[in-house]
Design a protein around this motif. Structure first.
Motif, PDB file in Angstrom:
ATOM      1  N   MET A  36       0.849  -1.196   0.000  1.00 33.55           N
ATOM      2  CA  MET A  36       0.000   0.000   0.000  1.00 33.55           C
ATOM      3  C   MET A  36       0.875   1.233   0.000  1.00 33.55           C
ATOM      4  O   MET A  36       1.174   1.839   1.019  1.00 33.55           O
ATOM      5  N   GLY A  37       1.339   1.635  -1.155  1.00 33.96           N
ATOM      6  CA  GLY A  37       2.361   2.649  -1.215  1.00 33.96           C
ATOM      7  C   GLY A  37       1.954   4.007  -0.737  1.00 33.96           C
ATOM      8  O   GLY A  37       2.784   4.816  -0.357  1.00 33.96           O
ATOM      9  N   THR A  38       0.615   4.308  -0.762  1.00 35.29           N
ATOM     10  CA  THR A  38       0.187   5.624  -0.353  1.00 35.29           C
ATOM     11  C   THR A  38       0.039   5.770   1.151  1.00 35.29           C
ATOM     12  O   THR A  38      -0.180   6.859   1.650  1.00 35.29           O
ATOM     13  N   ALA A  39       0.114   4.675   1.897  1.00 29.18           N
ATOM     14  CA  ALA A  39      -0.047   4.756   3.337  1.00 29.18           C
ATOM     15  C   ALA A  39       1.173   5.405   3.963  1.00 29.18           C
ATOM     16  O   ALA A  39       2.299   5.011   3.698  1.00 29.18           O
ATOM     17  N   ARG A  40       0.956   6.407   4.790  1.00 27.20           N
ATOM     18  CA  ARG A  40       2.067   7.114   5.423  1.00 27.20           C
ATOM     19  C   ARG A  40       2.362   6.589   6.821  1.00 27.20           C
ATOM     20  O   ARG A  40       3.459   6.728   7.295  1.00 27.20           O
ATOM     21  N   GLU A  41       1.345   6.013   7.469  1.00 26.76           N
ATOM     22  CA  GLU A  41       1.541   5.581   8.846  1.00 26.76           C
ATOM     23  C   GLU A  41       0.869   4.237   9.078  1.00 26.76           C
ATOM     24  O   GLU A  41      -0.167   3.934   8.489  1.00 26.76           O
ATOM     25  N   THR A  42       1.477   3.428   9.953  1.00 28.18           N
ATOM     26  CA  THR A  42       0.889   2.152  10.359  1.00 28.18           C
ATOM     27  C   THR A  42       0.998   2.015  11.870  1.00 28.18           C
ATOM     28  O   THR A  42       1.838   2.653  12.517  1.00 28.18           O
ATOM     29  N   LEU A  43       0.144   1.185  12.421  1.00 26.38           N
ATOM     30  CA  LEU A  43       0.146   0.926  13.850  1.00 26.38           C
ATOM     31  C   LEU A  43      -0.254  -0.525  14.064  1.00 26.38           C
ATOM     32  O   LEU A  43      -1.137  -1.032  13.371  1.00 26.38           O
ATOM     33  N   SER A  44       0.386  -1.201  15.003  1.00 27.06           N
ATOM     34  CA  SER A  44       0.033  -2.574  15.353  1.00 27.06           C
ATOM     35  C   SER A  44      -0.439  -2.621  16.804  1.00 27.06           C
ATOM     36  O   SER A  44       0.239  -2.094  17.700  1.00 27.06           O
ATOM     37  N   ILE A  45      -1.606  -3.227  17.018  1.00 29.84           N
ATOM     38  CA  ILE A  45      -2.157  -3.375  18.362  1.00 29.84           C
ATOM     39  C   ILE A  45      -2.241  -4.864  18.690  1.00 29.84           C
ATOM     40  O   ILE A  45      -2.912  -5.633  17.994  1.00 29.84           O
ATOM     41  N   ASP A  46      -1.562  -5.268  19.744  1.00 28.99           N
ATOM     42  CA  ASP A  46      -1.561  -6.656  20.208  1.00 28.99           C
ATOM     43  C   ASP A  46      -2.602  -6.796  21.310  1.00 28.99           C
ATOM     44  O   ASP A  46      -2.422  -6.277  22.414  1.00 28.99           O
ATOM     45  N   GLY A  47      -3.691  -7.497  21.003  1.00 31.14           N
ATOM     46  CA  GLY A  47      -4.765  -7.644  21.969  1.00 31.14           C
ATOM     47  C   GLY A  47      -4.401  -8.460  23.188  1.00 31.14           C
ATOM     48  O   GLY A  47      -5.157  -8.478  24.163  1.00 31.14           O
TER      49      GLY A  47
END
Length: 222
Positions: free
Chosen positions: A1-12
């Protein structure tokens, strides 16, 4: 997803904490700094074990819920990617996203602790977003998991696929038309429609229309 500027991972599997709320807040800071250019991807997985609430305070829960509220109001498209068991803070975060991609192994779970399901805002969002069905009632009252295909039927997720990369690329195309402040305004109008009368909503919608007309006029004059 080249247009995505930010990501976040949430570990439940991790408990709600001030640190977790801070991670979401830092993401929001970054997205607001770039004026919401490009979708934001939130990866969620994992569900907490029994006893996850030991040492947790209402103040910490409040901080976490405020961080999620800020997330779902960001001037950017928020895409959730869910995998395997999803509960606790992972489910909280997923339900705050605009577009949700699930793998076939997904099971949405309201954690049960001390003999009762957790009464946080995931309960509110599930009740608000999912139709009043037996599956949702079982999840909210008894912690019964909602499998991927069932979540799709209940419109709690937008698609179920094993090709997450392909789905993300397609979402980038789908969400590329509108972003930033304009997206945030329309999202809020849509959310408020469920609880606001026509008469109360009219003024806000007219103000939004006026804003759009001003933008059109500005573009035409340039």
């Amino acid at each position: 997803m080249g247009t995505a500027r930010e990501t976040l991972s949430i570990d439940g599997r991790q408990p709600i904490s001030a640190e977790l709320a801070a991670q979401v807040g830092e993401l929001c800071d970054r997205v607001e700094d770039i004026a919401g250019r490009g979708p934001v991807v939130v990866h969620v997985s994992g569900t907490p074990a029994q006893g996850r609430n030991e040492g947790l305070t209402v103040a910490t829960v409040s901080r976490w819920e405020r961080a999620l509220r800020r997330l779902e109001r960001l001037p950017a498209t928020i895409v959730g990617v869910a995998d395997a068991e999803v509960g606790g803070p992972a489910l909280d975060a997923l339900l705050a996203t605009d577009y949700r991609i699930a793998t076939p192994s997904v099971r949405l779970t309201m954690p049960v602790d001390s003999g009762a399901t957790w009464p946080g805002m995931a309960l509110y969002r599930l009740a608000q977003q999912g139709s009043n069905t037996a599956a949702v009632r079982r999840a909210l009252l008894f912690g019964h998991p909602i499998a991927a295909r069932e979540a799709l039927a209940l419109q709690l997720v937008d698609e179920v696929t094993e090709d997450v990369a392909g789905a993300l690329a397609a979402v980038a195309e789908l969400t590329g038309v509108l972003s930033g402040r304009e997206l945030a305004i329309r999202r809020q109008l849509m959310t408020d429609a469920a609880t606001t009368s026509f008469e109360e909503a009219l003024g806000v919608h007219l103000a939004a229309c006026d804003r759009t007309l001003r933008l059109v006029a500005t573009e035409a004059a340039s």
